[in-house]
Design a protein around this motif. Sequence first.
Motif, short mmCIF file in Angstrom:
data_model
loop_
_atom_site.label_atom_id
_atom_site.label_comp_id
_atom_site.label_asym_id
_atom_site.label_seq_id
_atom_site.Cartn_x
_atom_site.Cartn_y
_atom_site.Cartn_z
N THR A 125 43.54 18.02 20.80
CA THR A 125 42.93 17.21 20.08
C THR A 125 43.02 15.79 20.18
O THR A 125 41.99 15.06 19.75
N ALA A 126 43.95 15.28 20.91
CA ALA A 126 44.10 14.21 21.35
C ALA A 126 42.68 13.55 22.11
O ALA A 126 41.98 12.54 22.19
N ARG A 161 31.31 20.78 15.11
CA ARG A 161 32.14 19.79 14.10
C ARG A 161 33.12 20.74 13.21
O ARG A 161 34.29 20.26 13.07
N GLU A 162 32.71 21.82 12.95
CA GLU A 162 33.59 22.72 12.08
C GLU A 162 34.88 23.16 12.92
O GLU A 162 35.92 23.20 12.22
N ASP A 163 34.59 23.44 14.16
CA ASP A 163 35.72 23.97 14.94
C ASP A 163 36.76 22.76 15.18
O ASP A 163 37.94 22.96 15.20
N ILE A 164 35.99 21.56 15.29
CA ILE A 164 37.10 20.48 15.64
C ILE A 164 38.03 20.18 14.35
O ILE A 164 39.05 19.98 14.36
N ALA A 180 41.88 25.51 21.07
CA ALA A 180 41.93 24.28 21.42
C ALA A 180 41.06 24.15 22.77
O ALA A 180 40.23 23.15 22.91
N GLN A 181 41.43 24.80 23.77
CA GLN A 181 40.81 24.66 25.20
C GLN A 181 39.06 24.81 25.16
O GLN A 181 38.50 24.08 25.72
N ARG A 182 38.86 25.80 24.45
CA ARG A 182 37.34 26.10 24.03
C ARG A 182 36.74 25.06 23.37
O ARG A 182 35.73 24.43 23.84
#
Length: 119
Positions: free
Chosen positions: A29-30, A62-65, A105-107
Amino acid sequence: MSEWCAFIVRHCDYAFVGGANLATVITATAAIETYLRAEYAGGKRIRLADLIDSAPIEPGLREDIHKLRKYRNTWVHVTTPEDDIAILQEPESFEDQLEEWAKMAQRTLRRTIYENQWI
């Protein structure tokens, strides 16, 4: 991609390979935030949620982030840390959940940093 972002991505990979799933979620996320700030913030200080919404990225990404950001927030901003019965009684379920989120997160990180390929 900025060198700051590359550095964070590298450390996210170290965490993931080492099985540090919570660290992977937080670091991914960072890295996403660092990438979006370098590419789309224009030097302005913008909340991450607003930065995600204003970035010219594919709606599914955008939704996944946002999903990742919200999940990360549940670990970074623990509202009732003294309410730890569930994690004491079922730590495996939390570990399993974190493993799945680390993969996501990796994807999501890769989709973000490779979303706007200029080559």
